[in-house]
Design an enzyme around this catalytic site. Structure first.
Site, PDB file in Angstrom:
ATOM      1  N   ARG A 141       3.485  -7.810  -8.760  1.00  0.00           N
ATOM      2  CA  ARG A 141       2.832  -8.962  -8.309  1.00  0.00           C
ATOM      3  C   ARG A 141       2.768 -10.228  -8.912  1.00  0.00           C
ATOM      4  O   ARG A 141       3.229 -11.219  -8.617  1.00  0.00           O
ATOM      5  CB  ARG A 141       1.560  -8.588  -7.885  1.00  0.00           C
ATOM      6  CG  ARG A 141       1.374  -7.658  -6.458  1.00  0.00           C
ATOM      7  CD  ARG A 141      -0.078  -7.157  -6.168  1.00  0.00           C
ATOM      8  NE  ARG A 141      -0.545  -6.565  -7.338  1.00  0.00           N
ATOM      9  CZ  ARG A 141      -1.727  -5.978  -7.285  1.00  0.00           C
ATOM     10  NH1 ARG A 141      -2.721  -6.510  -6.579  1.00  0.00           N
ATOM     11  NH2 ARG A 141      -2.433  -5.592  -8.429  1.00  0.00           N
ATOM     12  N   ASN A 159      -0.670  -5.725  -2.742  1.00  0.00           N
ATOM     13  CA  ASN A 159      -0.297  -4.197  -2.672  1.00  0.00           C
ATOM     14  C   ASN A 159      -0.873  -3.618  -1.508  1.00  0.00           C
ATOM     15  O   ASN A 159      -1.954  -3.795  -0.919  1.00  0.00           O
ATOM     16  CB  ASN A 159      -1.099  -3.353  -4.036  1.00  0.00           C
ATOM     17  CG  ASN A 159      -0.325  -3.503  -5.312  1.00  0.00           C
ATOM     18  OD1 ASN A 159       0.781  -4.126  -5.080  1.00  0.00           O
ATOM     19  ND2 ASN A 159      -0.948  -3.363  -6.176  1.00  0.00           N
TER      20      ASN A 159
END
Ligand SMILES: [Zn+2]
Ligand SMILES: [Zn+2]
EC number: 6.2.-.-
Length: 761
Positions: A23, A41
């Site tokens: 990320r 996620n």
């Protein structure tokens, strides 16, 4: 207000994409490209929403340059309409379970950036034994549930301090969303305990180093369990460790600080250094250097051509070495062996450890709990061609991606074999292998199996629709499979052991078949109820199979334990080969054993190695599986050449009702005669290996011609023998065959579950 919606690229990435800084990577990329949106996620992996003109460039960049540790299995893209975003944000994971697809990361050895900080006096994590970042640290062993977030790991009990939180939340930081992030102010701490479990007030790591150098045995908490650790140069400590563990001869692994230190004791073939320093940091089996530059205790790996070596893979290991070097000039060499008695699972909690007190003098432990037990992995890399021997820490639970022909229609639980047990969960194109469980017969091993299975089914979302097990009527794994199949009302499929071995090679390399397989090992229950162990099989593209040949059957006595008694096998085999009972005395073999009943009928190659090891006197008592074969290989390797023996070639192959038979009796007779005429055991061992390879080569050529097959698969624990495997592969390739064996999965029984998983109903 539909006209306020923006065209948005929704990118869903599956594979090994969580817990590796994915990320932050997307965040930084989005900022650079001026893209607005979010990244999060999910249970499926990572989902990116990208708005703006650069959205397609973000996608292209991701496909071309994925993050270092990512293993992407799929990127799905669709265009959706979403409300406009003002910037680019990382949003917290939703907790609701969704589609499975995310892959839990294996544990990662300390990265170079963290190593630098660990020894930098100006860094706030200077000498902090739990330093980690998005590129390294514990993963599988601390995860309780998915999605992977700190509150679903065993780090949840440590509240981040302000500084850690700042790093955790700054997208440009290496520790941005590093879930196990910690520092001396807020994270776990190390403690030294005496053998009764009482804390000792001291500098724990420094004191531990001095105790090790003083000859003490320490239990040291690692990633997936406790190690027992002592100074490998200290003969008395090593002897004592053997006695305490109830381990007579089985090799201990060694931890050294650097590749330079490895070279003092071992040869380092091409590629082995990279393996040792890889994020998985496995134990690598390397040929012993003779003479070694460092004097080590002789009992570390007796009668074995290799040492199992690993490098420090946690900050705690690194700090132990740093302290050892304060007190000793010579490069430290430590024994690092699983804290267990004989073949039980590795101890993973203080409670389990102290149930086995008497194994150690002190305990170097800490308060970060181990959620998932996981032993060190082992890889054989004595040549440039590495093969997996034990697939566990650093690899578990990374899946194997199957080629399309092997996709699994019904989600499957394959329970594996009894020895070196490892189960597998398979659905669609993926097979998830569990951690190395080991010998399955103890209650503790069964609990370990069930706990690991529960976790993996939760995480992968694979709900088995069938259970697959071995054919053996008395296997613990089979009883376990029967229980599970009854409990969950699932159909049970039984798969022959050697067929599963060859299937595992086909699955690993995506070989559709037909293939000719040679599976060679110690024990596998046969279709005719004999104990099979050297099997020539034909497997068709529809996965039907046929036994084409085998080592001709001989009989031997049943042994008391689970290991065969080499002397008893040797005596039985000699008599069946036409040697008179009276002649046994010439080699000091007990004549009385000649009259013992011999109820076991077998084609086992392992037993043939046992017999030859006992006749040559190389090994007459086995204390672990495969020991006589390893000792025989070791002896043969030291012989150099056996060409001066100039023996008449004997025909070992014959055909009986279309079954090709390889007769071991001429081999046994010749070995006996050579030893009686005082030919050195090393030369005889080498001759035995070479003759066997020659016979396998001939047999495979004959069967390949007969069945018009050009692809040969080798599997089974016997092929961990390098003389056998390397020479046979070389000769078969020389004859124009395509030759395959297991590489990413063990070719011993640890790989059986993979073969079981792809067996058709
Ligand atoms: Zn790091
Ligand atoms: Zn902190």
């Amino acid at each position: 207000m539909g006209d306020q919606l923006r065209t948005t690229l929704e990118i869903t990435v599956t594979g090994q994409v969580q817990g590796i800084g994915f990320r932050p990577y997307i965040y930084r990329l989005a900022k650079r490209l001026g893209i607005r949106g979010t990244v999060t996620n999910t249970r499926a992996g990572v989902t990116i929403l990208a708005q703006g003109r650069g959205a397609n460039r973000l996608l292209a960049h991701l496909q071309k340059h994925p993050p270092r540790l990512a293993l992407i299995s799929e990127i799905r893209v669709r265009t959706v309409r979403k409300p406009p975003c003002s910037g680019f944000d990382i949003i917290p994971s939703p907790t609701s379970p969704a589609k499975p697809g995310v892959e839990v990361l294996p544990d990662l050895a300390t990265c170079s950036a963290c190593r630098r900080e660990l020894t930098d006096p100006h860094n706030r994590r200077y000498l902090y034994p739990f330093i980690n970042c998005t590129q390294c640290g514990p993963r599988y062993t601390i995860i309780l549930q998915l999605p992977y977030d700190r509150e679903r790991t065993t780090m949840r009990k440590f509240r981040m301090c302000e500084e850690c939180q700042k790093e955790y939340l700054s997208p440009a930081n290496r520790r941005f969303h590093a879930e196990p992030i910690a520092c001396p102010r807020c994270g776990p701490a190390v403690q030294l305990l005496n053998k009764k479990g009482r804390p000792i007030s001291c500098d724990p790591i420094d004191k531990a180093a001095r105790l090790i150098l003083g000859g003490k045995i320490l239990a040291v908490k690692g990633l997936g369990g406790f190690h027992l650790c002592c100074d490998a140069r200290n003969d008395l400590a090593v002897r004592r460790l053997r006695r305490l563990k109830g381990r007579d001869q089985k090799p201990f692994a060694l931890m050294v600080e650097s590749l330079t230190a490895v070279r003092n004791i071992c040869h380092l073939p091409a590629g082995a250094g990279r393996l040792l320093r890889s994020p998985a940091a496995p134990i690598v089996l390397l040929p012993k250097r003779k003479p070694a530059k460092a004097r080590l205790a002789p009992l570390i790996a007796p009668h074995n051509p290799a040492y199992g070596i690993l490098l420090p893979y946690t900050p705690l290991h690194l700090l132990i070495f740093k302290s050892l070097k304060k007190y000793q000039v010579k490069p430290p060499v430590l024994i690092m062996t699983s804290a267990n008695v004989s073949d039980e699972p590795i101890a993973a909690s203080e409670e389990e450890l102290f149930n086995r007190s008497g194994l150690f003098d002190y305990v170097l432990t800490h308060n970060r709990e181990i959620a998932n037990r996981c032993d060190d992995s082992v890889i054989q890399a004595e040549t440039a061609n590495a093969i997996m021997v034990r697939r566990s820490r650093g690899y578990t639970p990374r899946p194997l991606h199957l080629s399309r022909v092997f996709h699994v229609k019904h989600p499957t639980l394959a329970v594996g074999a009894d020895s070196k047990n490892c189960f597998a969960l398979a659905a669609g194109g993926r097979v998830f292998a569990g951690p190395h469980i080991g010998e399955l017969e103890t209650a503790a091993a069964e609990r370990f199996f069930l706990a690991a299975l529960q976790r993996l089914t939760d995480w992968t979302g694979i709900k088995p629709a069938r259970v697959v097990c071995d054919l053996h009527p008395d296997y613990s794994s089979v009883r376990l499979a029967e229980t599970l199949s009854r409990k969950f009302q699932l159909p049970l499929k039984r798969v022959q052991h050697h067929y599963a071995h060859i299937l595992s090679v086909m699955a690993e390399h995506g070989l559709r078949g037909p293939v000719l397989g040679l599976a060679a090992d110690g024990t596998g229950y046969g279709l005719d109820r004999a104990i099979w162990g050297c099997e020539f099989l034909l497997i068709n593209p529809d996965r039907t199979w046929k036994r084409l040949g085998h080592l001709a059957y001989l009989r031997h006595g049943a042994s008391a334990g689970y290991l065969a008694d080499p002397v008893q096998v040797a005596v039985s085999y000699l008599l069946q080969s036409g040697i008179e009972p009276g002649a046994l005395r010439r080699l000091g073999l007990p004549v009385s054993a000649a009259y013992a009943p011999a109820p076991v009928i077998t084609s086992s190659l392992g037993r043939l190695f046992d017999a030859v090891a006992a006749i040559t006197g190389v090994c007459r008592r086995a204390t672990f599986e495969g020991e006589p074969a390893i000792a025989l290989e070791n002896e043969a390797l030291s012989a150099g050449t056996a060409s001066e023996l100039k023996l008449a070639e004997v025909e070992l192959l014959s055909t009986d009702e279309e079954m090709l038979l390889l007769d071991p009796r001429p081999l046994i007779r010749t070995v006996f005669q050579l030893i009686c005429s005082r030919v050195p055991a090393g030369k005889v061992s080498l001759w035995f290996h070479q003759t066997l390879v020659g016979a396998f080569h001939q047999a495979l050529i004959r069967l390949a011609e007969l069945n018009q097959i050009n692809t040969i698969c080798l599997s089974g624990g016997s092929f961990q023998n390098r003389l056998l495997r390397l020479e046979l592969v070389r000769r078969l390739r020389g004859s124009g065959f395509r030759v395959y064996h297991n590489q990413e999965f063990p070719l011993n029984d640890g790989g059986i579950a993979l073969g079981q998983a792809v067996a058709l109903d």
